[in-house]
Design a protein around this motif. Structure first.
Motif, PDB file in Angstrom:
ATOM      1  N   HIS A   1       7.328  68.247  44.943  1.00  0.00           N
ATOM      2  CA  HIS A   1       8.453  67.334  45.110  1.00  0.00           C
ATOM      3  C   HIS A   1       9.234  67.715  46.369  1.00  0.00           C
ATOM      4  N   PRO A   2       9.913  66.735  46.975  1.00  0.00           N
ATOM      5  CA  PRO A   2      10.713  67.033  48.159  1.00  0.00           C
ATOM      6  C   PRO A   2      11.818  68.031  47.798  1.00  0.00           C
ATOM      7  N   ARG A   3      12.052  68.985  48.695  1.00  0.00           N
ATOM      8  CA  ARG A   3      13.038  70.012  48.372  1.00  0.00           C
ATOM      9  C   ARG A   3      13.692  70.557  49.640  1.00  0.00           C
ATOM     10  N   LEU A   4      14.994  70.705  49.568  1.00  0.00           N
ATOM     11  CA  LEU A   4      15.714  71.396  50.632  1.00  0.00           C
ATOM     12  C   LEU A   4      16.255  72.688  50.043  1.00  0.00           C
ATOM     13  N   VAL A   5      16.066  73.789  50.749  1.00  0.00           N
ATOM     14  CA  VAL A   5      16.615  75.057  50.274  1.00  0.00           C
ATOM     15  C   VAL A   5      17.628  75.560  51.300  1.00  0.00           C
ATOM     16  N   PHE A   6      18.801  75.869  50.812  1.00  0.00           N
ATOM     17  CA  PHE A   6      19.865  76.401  51.672  1.00  0.00           C
ATOM     18  C   PHE A   6      20.118  77.855  51.284  1.00  0.00           C
ATOM     19  N   LEU A   7      20.199  78.700  52.291  1.00  0.00           N
ATOM     20  CA  LEU A   7      20.507  80.101  52.028  1.00  0.00           C
ATOM     21  C   LEU A   7      21.873  80.375  52.647  1.00  0.00           C
ATOM     22  N   ASN A   8      22.806  80.776  51.822  1.00  0.00           N
ATOM     23  CA  ASN A   8      24.202  80.948  52.256  1.00  0.00           C
ATOM     24  C   ASN A   8      24.708  79.723  53.013  1.00  0.00           C
ATOM     25  N   GLY A   9      24.263  78.573  52.577  1.00  0.00           N
ATOM     26  CA  GLY A   9      24.765  77.321  53.154  1.00  0.00           C
ATOM     27  C   GLY A   9      23.947  76.759  54.296  1.00  0.00           C
ATOM     28  N   PHE A  10      22.968  77.529  54.778  1.00  0.00           N
ATOM     29  CA  PHE A  10      22.178  77.062  55.920  1.00  0.00           C
ATOM     30  C   PHE A  10      20.789  76.638  55.477  1.00  0.00           C
ATOM     31  N   LEU A  11      20.360  75.494  55.987  1.00  0.00           N
ATOM     32  CA  LEU A  11      19.037  74.983  55.629  1.00  0.00           C
ATOM     33  C   LEU A  11      17.962  75.964  56.088  1.00  0.00           C
ATOM     34  N   ARG A  12      17.025  76.251  55.191  1.00  0.00           N
ATOM     35  CA  ARG A  12      15.890  77.093  55.540  1.00  0.00           C
ATOM     36  C   ARG A  12      14.635  76.240  55.482  1.00  0.00           C
ATOM     37  N   PRO A  13      14.210  75.721  56.643  1.00  0.00           N
ATOM     38  CA  PRO A  13      13.016  74.866  56.637  1.00  0.00           C
ATOM     39  C   PRO A  13      11.794  75.607  56.107  1.00  0.00           C
ATOM     40  N   ASP A  14      11.765  76.929  56.305  1.00  0.00           N
ATOM     41  CA  ASP A  14      10.600  77.694  55.835  1.00  0.00           C
ATOM     42  C   ASP A  14      10.477  77.704  54.314  1.00  0.00           C
ATOM     43  N   LEU A  15      11.587  77.480  53.599  1.00  0.00           N
ATOM     44  CA  LEU A  15      11.537  77.455  52.129  1.00  0.00           C
ATOM     45  C   LEU A  15      11.565  76.022  51.589  1.00  0.00           C
TER      46      LEU A  15
END
Lengths: 248, 447
Positions: free
Chosen positions: B94-108
């Motif tokens: 499924h489509p997913r955006l992962v943010f680490l400490n508020g910043f988008l992590r395209p690698d995840l």
């Protein structure tokens, strides 16, 4: 199986049971009859350990163990079963989940292996078939929206699944029409055997036409005032409880 | 100034953060965005962070924030391995955006092969690309009251999820947004800004998962703006499972046009203090809004669910159901306001808040408010807080179920009512699994 000796109990500080003596041997069915307010349900709750029912004197031995020292779940696991007069509704807990949790808790206590989902469903299907219980009742939350008859049949189903050695039936006939009464009584009779004892609490003699007791006791004013054979129930049906309710 | 009379807490730390970073925040070269941020920091300074002296914050105290030496999160935190990214879904495509400490992590994240009609991107990326519509989406149109927290977010927002669903698109696969907090010794402040816009007659499901990696302190102050065009339908599920020392402040602002439906459900398990504030405007007739919530709190955790639903058009309806269990010294808050504006006739509004107090020291504060200026309105509310049902407990124990297990079953059943009513069927099992895990973490003894 069960020995009750000089049992006194209070509810909210008010004395209700005032010296009960009763012995039930393995395989026997005893009936306790009495007028409203005589302490019949109190006896059932004291035997099963309900909060708020305080034993002030006396002793109850079950298979030689001090029953009153045990937590309610330990009593159940040791084989004591109460069929409630008013079964409790538990929204959000499916009947099947409840039965499986209960059976496996009891099996664990007895050192038996837990049943997996398939084994449990097989057992449940057998028992429901014997009792004429619709599969729909199993999926619904425990007792929620059940008719009076369904609730009582559900109690008997639980009894059949848990396989107790001492079953206390508290006014199992109340609120039942004659057909439902017969179904419930058939279910109970099917569970009668030489190892299982029963204590049948009832206000009316009617139930005892279907579940025929070995002994009948009259409970009034917190004491057993008379005991006899099954014919005592018929006598009470004719005469009522007037002889027992008047102050001695 | 004494604590009891103080109306607001100082915001100097945030003002200093703003001064230090104004030139490096995303879109610093954009005049309109710079002006928006300036207005935000000015509005924050004017209001100050609220104290319980302010009616909307009567039961929730942000004072502990003052003692934290907050620094702004940076985008260079080490990424966790992919299998440590939590999810409410069993699928992995499924489509997913992962943010680490508020910043988008395209690698995840998973942004490839988006379903037809779905635009999904990080806010910072979009600001860099400067699409014209972003200005109108981010600008304050005055429809929602500016609060200290939304103003703070506007001033310092850096990244977030932007989701747009095209007109008529019915998106079957849920879209997941995962927000991970990973602080070390230094407490981090994070200001995520999310935009979710559904085109006419489109449908989508959005799942948010907020979780902490490790035990560090993060203060997340998010703003999510939702806009549903006529006939659109959004299912929005959120799991909040942040570290138990963190702060989770979330402001949802939703605008519902004619015949659109918003169905939201949030399960709160984590954070030292959490506040889910939802403001919903039912702007067109036929709009319907369902807000559901479950919370399980222990130790000294605090969870506040505050909702403001405004009926601005006739034939609009809302339903709210919040249920939770509070153990130890935990505290729950429910504030639910329903406002029915003049001329908004034929309104149906129902609100329910029920809390289970598992300890004598747990506390629940519920404040339902109905403000009705129309006359053909059906509105109701109910709020209860009580102990576990002793009769039910005895019944279960009487069947051999040990007390701790019986309590767990009853708590689970209590929450199930909210889950079943407000969470989509496909996610109920995953949500129930989280509830069961919470219960298993500490045996439910007699309190």
């Amino acid at each position: 199986m069960l020995e009750i000796k000089n049992l006194h109990a209070t509810v909210d500080g008010k004395p209700i049971l005032q010296g009960i003596d009763l012995e039930i041997a393995a395989g026997e069915v005893h009936a306790i009859m009495g007028p409203n307010g005589s302490g019949k349900s109190t006896l059932a709750y004291v035997l099963t350990g309900r909060e708020g029912y305080e034993v002030t004197e006396g002793q109850v031995l079950y298979k030689g163990q001090d029953l009153l020292e045990m937590e309610p779940e330990a009593r159940a696991a040791e084989g004591v079963f109460l069929a409630f007069q008013y079964p409790i509704e538990i929204p959000g807990v499916a009947n099947t989940t409840f039965l499986k949790e209960a059976l496996n808790a009891v099996r664990r206590h007895r050192g038996e292996s837990e049943l997996d989902a398939m084994e449990f469903m097989k057992l449940l299907r057998e028992k429901t078939k014997e009792l004429g219980i619709a599969g729909d009742m199993l999926k619904r939350p425990v007792n929620v929206g059940f008719s009076g008859g369904e609730k009582k049949r559900n109690e008997v189903l639980q009894m059949a699944v848990l396989n107790p050695t001492l079953a206390v039936l508290d006014e199992t006939d109340s609120g039942l029409d004659i057909d439902a009464l017969k179904t419930v009584a058939d279910g109970v009779n099917a569970l009668r055997n030489a190892e299982r004892s029963m204590l049948v609490i009832t206000h009316y003699q009617r139930l005892l036409d279907y579940i025929v007791p070995d002994r009948v006791h009259v409970l009034a004013r917190g004491k057993i005032l008379r005991s006899g054979g099954k014919e005592l129930a018929l006598e009470l049906e004719q005469k009522g409880y007037a002889d027992f309710t008047q102050a001695a | 100034m004494s604590e009891t009379s103080q109306q607001s807490l100082g915001t100097e730390a945030f003002a200093a953060q703003f001064q230090a970073r104004r030139e490096t925040l995303p879109g610093s070269g954009l005049g309109w965005l710079g002006a928006l941020r300036e207005a935000g920091i000015a509005a924050l300074a004017e209001r100050g962070l609220p104290t319980p002296r302010v009616e909307d914050w009567k039961y929730t105290n942000l004072r502990p924030l003052e003692t934290l030496a907050l620094t702004a999160a940076r985008p260079d935190a080490p990424a966790p391995s992919l299998d440590l990214v939590p999810s409410l879904l069993a699928t992995t495509d499924h489509p997913r955006l992962v943010f680490l400490n508020g910043f988008l992590r395209p690698d995840l994240s998973r942004l490839a092969d988006l379903p037809e009609g779905v635009e999904l991107a990080g806010l910072a990326d979009l600001i860099a690309k400067q699409p014209d519509w972003l200005q109108s989406e981010l600008s304050d149109d005055g429809k929602f009251e500016t609060t200290a927290l939304t103003a703070l977010n506007t001033a310092l927002m850096e990244d977030g999820a932007v989701l747009r669903i095209a007109r008529g698109a019915v998106v079957e696969r849920p879209i997941e947004l995962v927000f991970l907090g990973a602080a070390e010794a230094q407490p981090l402040s994070i200001q995520p800004r999310n935009l979710i816009a559904l085109g006419e007659a489109s449908q989508a499901t959005v799942i948010e998962v907020h979780a902490g990696l490790g035990e560090g302190v993060t203060v997340s102050n998010s703003v999510s703006d939702v806009h549903l065009a006529p006939g659109a339908r959004l299912t929005h599920v959120k799991l909040q499972d942040e570290s138990h020392r963190s702060y989770h402040l979330a402001s949802l602002r939703a605008r519902l046009e004619r015949d659109s439906t918003y169905e939201g459900f949030g399960l709160s398990l984590g954070a030292a203090l959490s506040r889910n504030e939802a403001r919903v405007r039912l702007e067109g007739s036929g709009g319907h809004c369902l807000l559901g919530g479950g919370y399980l709190m222990r130790d000294k955790q605090h969870c506040d669910n505050t909702t403001v639903i405004e009926h601005l058009a006739p034939h609009t309806s809302c339903r709210e159901v919040f249920k939770g269990a509070l153990d130890d010294k935990a505290r729950g808050v429910f504030q639910g306001k329903i406002v029915v504006h003049r001329d908004a006739q034929h309104i149906d509004g129902h609100q329910l808040s029920k809390a289970l107090l598992l300890s004598d020291d747990a506390e629940m504060d519920a404040k339902p408010e109905l403000e009705i200026y129309a006359d053909d309105v059906k509105c109701s509310h109910g709020a209860t807080a009580g102990e576990i049902d002793h009769d039910a407990l005895f019944y279960l124990r009487c069947r051999g179920i040990p007390e701790a297990k019986a309590r767990s079953l009853l708590i689970q059943a209590f929450l199930a009512e909210a889950v079943e009513e407000a969470a989509p069927e496909a996610l109920r099992e995953a949500l129930n699994a989280r509830i069961i895990a919470w219960l298993a973490a500490k045996p439910q003894g007699a309190n």
